[in-house]
Design a protein around this motif. Structure first.
Motif, PDB file in Angstrom:
ATOM      1  N   THR A 188      31.306  -0.702  46.899  1.00  0.00           N
ATOM      2  CA  THR A 188      29.878  -0.395  46.829  1.00  0.00           C
ATOM      3  C   THR A 188      29.240  -0.828  45.512  1.00  0.00           C
ATOM      4  N   VAL A 189      30.058  -1.097  44.503  1.00  0.00           N
ATOM      5  CA  VAL A 189      29.526  -1.531  43.209  1.00  0.00           C
ATOM      6  C   VAL A 189      28.993  -2.961  43.296  1.00  0.00           C
ATOM      7  N   VAL A 190      29.560  -3.766  44.195  1.00  0.00           N
ATOM      8  CA  VAL A 190      29.235  -5.201  44.247  1.00  0.00           C
ATOM      9  C   VAL A 190      27.749  -5.455  44.516  1.00  0.00           C
ATOM     10  N   PRO A 191      27.146  -4.892  45.582  1.00  0.00           N
ATOM     11  CA  PRO A 191      25.708  -5.158  45.795  1.00  0.00           C
ATOM     12  C   PRO A 191      24.820  -4.594  44.691  1.00  0.00           C
ATOM     13  N   VAL A 192      25.239  -3.480  44.083  1.00  0.00           N
ATOM     14  CA  VAL A 192      24.461  -2.913  42.978  1.00  0.00           C
ATOM     15  C   VAL A 192      24.487  -3.863  41.788  1.00  0.00           C
ATOM     16  N   LEU A 193      25.656  -4.390  41.497  1.00  0.00           N
ATOM     17  CA  LEU A 193      25.802  -5.345  40.396  1.00  0.00           C
ATOM     18  C   LEU A 193      24.939  -6.574  40.629  1.00  0.00           C
ATOM     19  N   GLU A 194      24.964  -7.084  41.838  1.00  0.00           N
ATOM     20  CA  GLU A 194      24.167  -8.274  42.150  1.00  0.00           C
ATOM     21  C   GLU A 194      22.676  -7.990  42.010  1.00  0.00           C
ATOM     22  N   ARG A 195      22.240  -6.844  42.513  1.00  0.00           N
ATOM     23  CA  ARG A 195      20.814  -6.497  42.435  1.00  0.00           C
ATOM     24  C   ARG A 195      20.352  -6.340  40.991  1.00  0.00           C
ATOM     25  N   LEU A 196      21.155  -5.685  40.168  1.00  0.00           N
ATOM     26  CA  LEU A 196      20.785  -5.496  38.769  1.00  0.00           C
ATOM     27  C   LEU A 196      20.710  -6.831  38.030  1.00  0.00           C
ATOM     28  N   CYS A 197      21.618  -7.744  38.356  1.00  0.00           N
ATOM     29  CA  CYS A 197      21.586  -9.060  37.709  1.00  0.00           C
ATOM     30  C   CYS A 197      20.349  -9.839  38.116  1.00  0.00           C
ATOM     31  N   ARG A 198      19.954  -9.712  39.381  1.00  0.00           N
ATOM     32  CA  ARG A 198      18.742 -10.397  39.843  1.00  0.00           C
ATOM     33  C   ARG A 198      17.501  -9.888  39.124  1.00  0.00           C
ATOM     34  N   SER A 199      17.526  -8.633  38.687  1.00  0.00           N
ATOM     35  CA  SER A 199      16.347  -8.049  38.049  1.00  0.00           C
ATOM     36  C   SER A 199      16.247  -8.374  36.568  1.00  0.00           C
ATOM     37  N   VAL A 200      17.258  -9.024  36.007  1.00  0.00           N
ATOM     38  CA  VAL A 200      17.215  -9.393  34.584  1.00  0.00           C
ATOM     39  C   VAL A 200      16.184 -10.501  34.383  1.00  0.00           C
ATOM     40  N   ASP A 201      15.340 -10.343  33.386  1.00  0.00           N
ATOM     41  CA  ASP A 201      14.307 -11.347  33.112  1.00  0.00           C
ATOM     42  C   ASP A 201      14.931 -12.719  32.886  1.00  0.00           C
ATOM     43  N   GLY A 202      14.382 -13.721  33.565  1.00  0.00           N
ATOM     44  CA  GLY A 202      14.850 -15.086  33.391  1.00  0.00           C
ATOM     45  C   GLY A 202      15.855 -15.538  34.419  1.00  0.00           C
ATOM     46  N   VAL A 203      16.373 -14.629  35.238  1.00  0.00           N
ATOM     47  CA  VAL A 203      17.370 -15.005  36.250  1.00  0.00           C
ATOM     48  C   VAL A 203      16.681 -15.676  37.427  1.00  0.00           C
ATOM     49  N   VAL A 204      17.179 -16.855  37.780  1.00  0.00           N
ATOM     50  CA  VAL A 204      16.624 -17.618  38.894  1.00  0.00           C
ATOM     51  C   VAL A 204      17.317 -17.253  40.202  1.00  0.00           C
ATOM     52  N   ALA A 205      18.638 -17.108  40.160  1.00  0.00           N
ATOM     53  CA  ALA A 205      19.422 -16.775  41.353  1.00  0.00           C
ATOM     54  C   ALA A 205      20.750 -16.185  40.896  1.00  0.00           C
ATOM     55  N   VAL A 206      21.417 -15.486  41.824  1.00  0.00           N
ATOM     56  CA  VAL A 206      22.720 -14.902  41.536  1.00  0.00           C
ATOM     57  C   VAL A 206      23.697 -15.279  42.644  1.00  0.00           C
ATOM     58  N   HIS A 207      24.847 -15.818  42.266  1.00  0.00           N
ATOM     59  CA  HIS A 207      25.935 -16.101  43.197  1.00  0.00           C
ATOM     60  C   HIS A 207      27.127 -15.264  42.740  1.00  0.00           C
ATOM     61  N   GLN A 208      27.821 -14.658  43.683  1.00  0.00           N
ATOM     62  CA  GLN A 208      28.946 -13.818  43.274  1.00  0.00           C
ATOM     63  C   GLN A 208      30.138 -13.986  44.206  1.00  0.00           C
ATOM     64  N   SER A 209      31.294 -13.860  43.607  1.00  0.00           N
ATOM     65  CA  SER A 209      32.549 -13.832  44.346  1.00  0.00           C
ATOM     66  C   SER A 209      33.390 -12.736  43.697  1.00  0.00           C
ATOM     67  N   ILE A 210      33.007 -11.510  43.968  1.00  0.00           N
ATOM     68  CA  ILE A 210      33.609 -10.339  43.330  1.00  0.00           C
ATOM     69  C   ILE A 210      34.578  -9.647  44.295  1.00  0.00           C
ATOM     70  N   GLY A 211      35.821  -9.473  43.864  1.00  0.00           N
ATOM     71  CA  GLY A 211      36.767  -8.700  44.654  1.00  0.00           C
ATOM     72  C   GLY A 211      36.657  -7.219  44.330  1.00  0.00           C
ATOM     73  N   TYR A 212      37.317  -6.374  45.113  1.00  0.00           N
ATOM     74  CA  TYR A 212      37.274  -4.943  44.870  1.00  0.00           C
ATOM     75  C   TYR A 212      38.626  -4.326  45.211  1.00  0.00           C
ATOM     76  N   THR A 213      38.914  -3.191  44.600  1.00  0.00           N
ATOM     77  CA  THR A 213      40.210  -2.540  44.779  1.00  0.00           C
ATOM     78  C   THR A 213      40.239  -1.661  46.015  1.00  0.00           C
ATOM     79  N   TYR A 214      39.151  -0.937  46.294  1.00  0.00           N
ATOM     80  CA  TYR A 214      39.139  -0.107  47.493  1.00  0.00           C
ATOM     81  C   TYR A 214      37.729   0.025  48.030  1.00  0.00           C
ATOM     82  N   ASP A 215      37.677   0.460  49.298  1.00  0.00           N
ATOM     83  CA  ASP A 215      36.404   0.678  49.978  1.00  0.00           C
ATOM     84  C   ASP A 215      36.354   2.142  50.377  1.00  0.00           C
ATOM     85  N   ALA A 216      35.421   2.899  49.805  1.00  0.00           N
ATOM     86  CA  ALA A 216      35.330   4.334  50.065  1.00  0.00           C
ATOM     87  C   ALA A 216      35.057   4.632  51.529  1.00  0.00           C
TER      88      ALA A 216
END
Length: 237
Positions: A188-216
């Motif tokens: 669940t951290v992955v979409p939050v991380l992506e959204r916060l990065c998109r909101s940083v001033d100056g960011v044009v786009a965000v691409h991610q390939s983030i793995g995770y240890t578990y799914d709640a």
């Protein structure tokens, strides 16, 4: 995370006209100050309209051709009214759409886009003009360096906001495009991380390939059966 507000990018003080300003006075204001429009304010400094070069151009378009050629497409009723106008009150666009100093860039851009205007007068709580923001002002945050964007994501997003351990996620920024790689604890951290990065001033786009240890959201059996194995990655957007 700190985001630029309109008070940081707007132009002030503002060149203004008054309802009784004449056509020539407005044309002179535009020329002398190298601007394409001026807010029209009342006696208390509150904007009541905007006069742009396009409003003034209606008069030039209505003039007869010196060589007697036909006008072609006739001016509409509103354009004809502006063509005959002699003062700002008669030629300005009204009512005026305004912004507030505390608005962020995204909020202001949405208002400008929905209202189909090129600039917004900025008013205080009393409705008095304190600045003006244009399309070019809203693009200014995108001039931030890749290094500044990278530093903000590492410090403000990963460490301060999400508490992600150092080295878990790698951030690469090129021409404002952010690429995130690495692994986090919970899916669940992955979409939050992506959204916060998109909101940083100056960011044009965000691409991610983030793995995770578990799914709640998984059952205990599924989680225990796959403990220690790679848990996959969130879909790339």
């Amino acid at each position: 995370m700190q985001h630029r507000t309109i008070v940081e990018v707007m132009t002030h003080p503002v060149v203004t006209a008054h309802p009784d300003s004449t056509f020539k006075e407005i044309a002179q204001l535009l020329s002398d100050n190298d601007v394409t429009a001026v807010p029209v304010v009342d006696g208390e400094g509150r904007p009541v309209g905007v006069v742009s070069e396009a409003d003034l151009l209606a008069k030039a378009a209505s003039l007869p051709d010196p060589e007697g050629r036909p006008m072609g497409r006739r001016l509409g009723r509103d354009d004809l009214a502006r063509a005959g106008a002699e003062t700002a009150a008669a030629m300005m666009s009204a009512p005026v759409v305004t912004a507030r100093p505390g608005w962020n860039v995204a909020e202001t851009a949405r208002t400008m886009y929905r209202s189909k205007v090129k600039r917004l007068p900025v008013v205080d709580d009393g409705g008095r003009l304190v600045g003006i923001v244009s399309r070019s002002d809203l693009l200014r945050p995108f001039l931030r360096s890749d290094g500044a964007i990278t530093d903000e994501i590492y410090h403000d997003v990963l460490r301060e906001t999400l508490g992600i351990p150092s080295g878990s996620v790698r951030v690469d920024v090129s021409e404002g495009v952010v690429t995130l790689t690495g692994r986090v604890e919970e899916r669940t951290v992955v979409p939050v991380l992506e959204r916060l990065c998109r909101s940083v001033d100056g960011v044009v786009a965000v691409h991610q390939s983030i793995g995770y240890t578990y799914d709640a959201g998984e059952s205990a059996g599924e989680a225990s059966g796959l403990r220690g194995a790679p848990r996959g990655s969130a879909p790339r957007r």
